[in-house]
Motif scaffolding. Structure first.
Motif: not given
Length: 259
Positions: A122-130, A211-214
């Motif tokens: 979750v925090s990794a996504l937030q760091a990339s504006q996602q 289907t897959l995001t790394i």
């Protein structure tokens, strides 16, 4: 409010964290250990340092306690990343957690290393504006010998849920798992995705770009161990010192070490 000390040494990363809520009058949701307008106070130390965990972890613990204005007598529970992960790293974390808990006569909270990485998504996504949008999170750690430790997780009503058993398999089994779903999006995180390319999945994932995001270069951290441990503590899910054991999954490694 409780103070929980957490450590994580299951991979190349070494870390310690102290988590607490500063306002004693706060009514905390025991299902999430968080409030809409209140975040726990977390002080952490983190370093990528293969084979240096025994040298680093105790100074890290001393540092987070000092910055947090706490002594060991203020700690209500000791949490540690219980695995799966590197055998030596798991033994270090379990041994230190047991020793510290014994010294203050407080319970221990073993936390899945894979679930800690899932939470970190979750925090990794937030760091990339996602933002997290209901995807299944596949956490994979390189287990060597061409195998990976992995598990699939989802957030359901803000609660992190393991949707399959944590296991050790060839990477191709992750591909088969992904391909067993129709029209579902997955997030991959952990060293397995850095060590093995999508080609390692042996073509079992169809339309992998869709289907897959790394999430690359992610390592488990005591910060997420602490967050998950707070939930366990508030729900009174702690264990006695003697029951605080690492989870190896690859049982033959643990058995060989005893010979």
């Amino acid at each position: 409010m409780p103070n929980i000390l957490a450590i994580e040494t299951a991979t190349e990363a070494c870390s310690a964290a102290l988590i607490s809520f500063e306002d004693n009058s706060i009514d905390i949701d025991v299902n999430t250990a968080e409030l809409k307008d209140v975040e726990p106070k977390i002080i952490s130390q983190f370093k990528l340092a293969p084979r240096e965990h025994t040298k680093l972890i105790l100074p890290m613990i001393e540092k987070v306690l000092k910055v947090g204005g706490c002594t060991m007598d203020d700690i209500d529970a000791i949490a540690f990343g219980r695995g799966p992960g590197a055998f030596t790293g798991l033994r270090i974390a379990a041994g230190i957690a047991q020793g510290l808990a014994l010294s203050i006569d407080k319970p221990v909270i073993p936390v899945s290393t894979l679930s800690a990485l899932a939470l970190q998504t979750v925090s990794a996504l937030q760091a990339s504006q996602q933002s997290y949008a209901g995807e299944t999170i596949i956490v994979g750690l390189d287990a060597r010998m061409d195998e990976v430790y992995w598990g699939a997780f989802e957030f359901q009503k803000s609660e992190l849920i393991l949707t399959n058993d944590e296991k050790v398999t060839k990477m191709v089994e992750i591909g088969e798992y992904i391909d067993s779903f129709e029209g579902k999006h997955f997030l991959g995180i952990g060293s397995a995705w850095d060590a093995y390319t999508l080609e390692t999945l042996d073509g079992s994932v169809k339309n992998s770009e869709q289907t897959l995001t790394i999430i690359e270069n992610a390592f488990p951290s005591a910060t997420e161990i602490a967050r998950l441990a707070m939930i366990e503590f508030l729900q009174q899910r702690t264990v006695a010192i003697e029951d605080a054991q690492p989870v190896y999954i690859r049982n033959n490694v643990a058995q060989k070490s005893k010979k």
